[in-house]
Design an enzyme around this catalytic site. Structure first.
Site, PDB file in Angstrom:
ATOM      1  N   SER A  78      -6.871  -2.555   6.053  1.00 62.18           N
ATOM      2  CA  SER A  78      -5.771  -3.157   6.829  1.00 62.18           C
ATOM      3  C   SER A  78      -6.219  -3.981   8.034  1.00 62.18           C
ATOM      4  O   SER A  78      -5.400  -4.681   8.627  1.00 62.18           O
ATOM      5  CB  SER A  78      -4.821  -2.076   7.325  1.00 62.18           C
ATOM      6  OG  SER A  78      -3.773  -1.941   6.412  1.00 62.18           O
ATOM      7  N   LYS A  81      -5.444  -7.527   8.060  1.00 57.58           N
ATOM      8  CA  LYS A  81      -4.102  -8.015   8.434  1.00 57.58           C
ATOM      9  C   LYS A  81      -4.164  -8.829   9.722  1.00 57.58           C
ATOM     10  O   LYS A  81      -3.362  -9.741   9.942  1.00 57.58           O
ATOM     11  CB  LYS A  81      -3.128  -6.841   8.555  1.00 57.58           C
ATOM     12  CG  LYS A  81      -2.835  -6.180   7.189  1.00 57.58           C
ATOM     13  CD  LYS A  81      -2.076  -4.882   7.305  1.00 57.58           C
ATOM     14  CE  LYS A  81      -1.518  -4.378   5.988  1.00 57.58           C
ATOM     15  NZ  LYS A  81      -2.350  -3.498   5.195  1.00 57.58           N
ATOM     16  N   TYR A 202      -4.133 -10.681  -1.242  1.00 58.82           N
ATOM     17  CA  TYR A 202      -3.980  -9.519  -0.350  1.00 58.82           C
ATOM     18  C   TYR A 202      -5.017  -8.443  -0.702  1.00 58.82           C
ATOM     19  O   TYR A 202      -5.717  -7.924   0.170  1.00 58.82           O
ATOM     20  CB  TYR A 202      -2.548  -8.976  -0.450  1.00 58.82           C
ATOM     21  CG  TYR A 202      -2.358  -7.660   0.266  1.00 58.82           C
ATOM     22  CD1 TYR A 202      -2.127  -7.616   1.643  1.00 58.82           C
ATOM     23  CD2 TYR A 202      -2.451  -6.448  -0.427  1.00 58.82           C
ATOM     24  CE1 TYR A 202      -1.986  -6.403   2.299  1.00 58.82           C
ATOM     25  CE2 TYR A 202      -2.310  -5.239   0.227  1.00 58.82           C
ATOM     26  CZ  TYR A 202      -2.076  -5.214   1.588  1.00 58.82           C
ATOM     27  OH  TYR A 202      -1.953  -4.015   2.244  1.00 58.82           O
ATOM     28  N   TYR A 254      -0.438   1.887  12.620  1.00 63.43           N
ATOM     29  CA  TYR A 254       0.645   2.402  11.780  1.00 63.43           C
ATOM     30  C   TYR A 254       1.647   3.167  12.649  1.00 63.43           C
ATOM     31  O   TYR A 254       1.952   2.753  13.762  1.00 63.43           O
ATOM     32  CB  TYR A 254       0.091   3.308  10.649  1.00 63.43           C
ATOM     33  CG  TYR A 254      -1.112   2.765   9.927  1.00 63.43           C
ATOM     34  CD1 TYR A 254      -1.049   1.534   9.274  1.00 63.43           C
ATOM     35  CD2 TYR A 254      -2.307   3.455   9.885  1.00 63.43           C
ATOM     36  CE1 TYR A 254      -2.146   1.049   8.578  1.00 63.43           C
ATOM     37  CE2 TYR A 254      -3.405   2.969   9.191  1.00 63.43           C
ATOM     38  CZ  TYR A 254      -3.322   1.761   8.551  1.00 63.43           C
ATOM     39  OH  TYR A 254      -4.395   1.279   7.883  1.00 63.43           O
ATOM     40  N   VAL A 272      -7.661   1.909   6.263  1.00 62.91           N
ATOM     41  CA  VAL A 272      -7.919   3.173   5.573  1.00 62.91           C
ATOM     42  C   VAL A 272      -9.344   3.276   5.011  1.00 62.91           C
ATOM     43  O   VAL A 272      -9.748   4.331   4.528  1.00 62.91           O
ATOM     44  CB  VAL A 272      -6.892   3.461   4.447  1.00 62.91           C
ATOM     45  CG1 VAL A 272      -5.501   3.667   5.009  1.00 62.91           C
ATOM     46  CG2 VAL A 272      -6.905   2.383   3.389  1.00 62.91           C
TER      47      VAL A 272
HETATM   48  N1  GLU Z   1      -5.398  -1.948   0.744  1.00 63.00           N
HETATM   49  C1  GLU Z   1      -4.653  -0.910   1.395  1.00 63.00           C
HETATM   50  C2  GLU Z   1      -3.271  -0.860   0.833  1.00 63.00           C
HETATM   51  O1  GLU Z   1      -2.669  -1.870   0.723  1.00 63.00           O
HETATM   52  C3  GLU Z   1      -4.641  -1.178   2.861  1.00 63.00           C
HETATM   53  C4  GLU Z   1      -4.059  -0.035   3.590  1.00 63.00           C
HETATM   54  C5  GLU Z   1      -4.597   0.142   4.973  1.00 63.00           C
HETATM   55  O2  GLU Z   1      -5.758  -0.006   5.294  1.00 63.00           O
HETATM   56  O3  GLU Z   1      -3.727   0.506   5.740  1.00 63.00           O
HETATM   57  O4  GLU Z   1      -2.764   0.162   0.484  1.00 63.00           O
END
Ligand code: GLU
Length: 319
Positions: A78, A81, A202, A254, A272
């Site tokens: 993530s 992002k 993504y 989060y 994650v």
């Molecule tokens: N590739 C993970 C997903 O989309 C990213 C989640 C993350 O790192 O929060 O579930």
């Protein structure tokens, strides 16, 4: 967790003291890895070593303090992002970006679909899956994977960033929840690009291989207002950095962003895969790696180490 408001006086120019505090923070983080567990909903991530931990801190002169596992590559997840948002701000601008995604903390888990159907057609913010998929749908109309890879390398000042093929295939093969998000957005008429192309980009961005130092570099670029401090190259406008830092602060961890904001108080983003990037304005980039995650999906060791550093070095933005 620190319950005290007492903080020792500290000279931020005293490198020996800083080294001592970061070494302590590293030990603290390493001990906390035993309180978490590695993500397993993407099978490839389950192969990580739960006791790995590393921290890298870099300043504008390139001085670097590294402890533990700072060279091992892992998937950015993530934290990409932040790069997606940066690309959207740079190439599409603020107004266009935020016409299609909101800037509110969601208070829900990273992959939640709840608010999207109940509270709002537009995703709450670009730091959760729904928002990042939405941002990617905009980018997918004029950027391909190679463009995004070179932007990521520039943003992390790391030319060695590559796709982790195993993680990418694992993500793609098990990414049904993200598919559900993309198709729900499409059904509402808000997704801005082709859903499958969007999802492929993504997944690829989540699967870029970084290390704690790449994350420290990213934090440093952000701390330096979007300019590479070593080459002087402008990667993104300082005004956009303000937006990125604000969203990292309010939404970067989060549904733990509020507590983290109080206890650590440094604009940060977790993934994650076990990484956390933190950016101390005009001063440092910090990257941590610890794949053992707490119940919110954030690196248990990373949070412990950053809290330690923030408390003792007074790095909280409201300090
Ligand atoms: N590739 C993970 C997903 O989309 C990213 C989640 C993350 O790192 O929060 O579930």
């Amino acid at each position: 967790m620190y319950f005290t408001y007492e903080q020792p006086e500290f000279d931020l120019n005293d490198l020996d003291e800083i080294r001592r505090v970061i070494a302590e923070a590293y030990e603290n983080g390493r001990e906390h890895t035993s309180t978490g567990k590695v993500a397993d909903y993407i099978p490839e991530l389950a192969k990580a070593n739960a006791s790995d931990f590393g921290i890298c801190v870099k300043n504008m002169s390139g001085e670097k303090l590294s402890f533990g596992e700072t060279e091992k590559r892992f998937s950015i997840q993530s934290i990409s992002k932040v790069i997606n948002l940066a690309a959207s701000l740079k190439f599409l601008g603020f107004r266009e970006t935020f016409s299609h995604v909101k800037m509110e903390p969601s208070g829900d888990a990273f992959n939640s679909i709840l608010k999207l159907d109940l509270a709002s057609d537009l995703p709450f913010n670009p730091m959760i899956n729904a928002g990042a998929i939405q941002v990617m749908s905009m980018l997918s109309n004029f950027m391909d994977y190679d463009d995004l890879l070179s932007f990521s390398r520039a943003f992390c000042m790391d030319d060695k960033i590559m796709l982790n093929e195993e993680v990418y295939c694992s993500e793609r093969d098990t990414g049904d929840r993200n598919r559900a998000i993309a198709y729900l957005l499409k059904s509402k008429g808000v997704l801005q690009g082709d859903p499958d192309k969007t999802l492929d980009l993504y997944f690829k961005m989540c699967s870029l291989n970084v290390n704690a130092e790449s994350l420290a570099n990213m934090g440093l670029l952000i701390a330096n207002g979007g300019t590479n401090p070593f080459t002087g190259k402008h990667i993104i406008h300082p005004g956009y950095i303000r937006t990125i830092r604000s969203l990292m602060y309010t939404c970067g961890l989060y549904d733990e962003s509020g507590e983290y904001g109080v206890l650590v108080g440094i604009p940060s983003k977790s993934g994650v895969g076990g990484g956390i990037v933190a950016s101390v304005k005009e001063r440092w980039g910090i990257g941590t790696y610890g794949p053992a995650l707490n119940e919110k999906g954030n690196s248990a060791g990373g949070i412990a180490a950053l809290q330690h550093m923030s408390h003792l070095l007074r790095l909280n933005a409201f300090c």
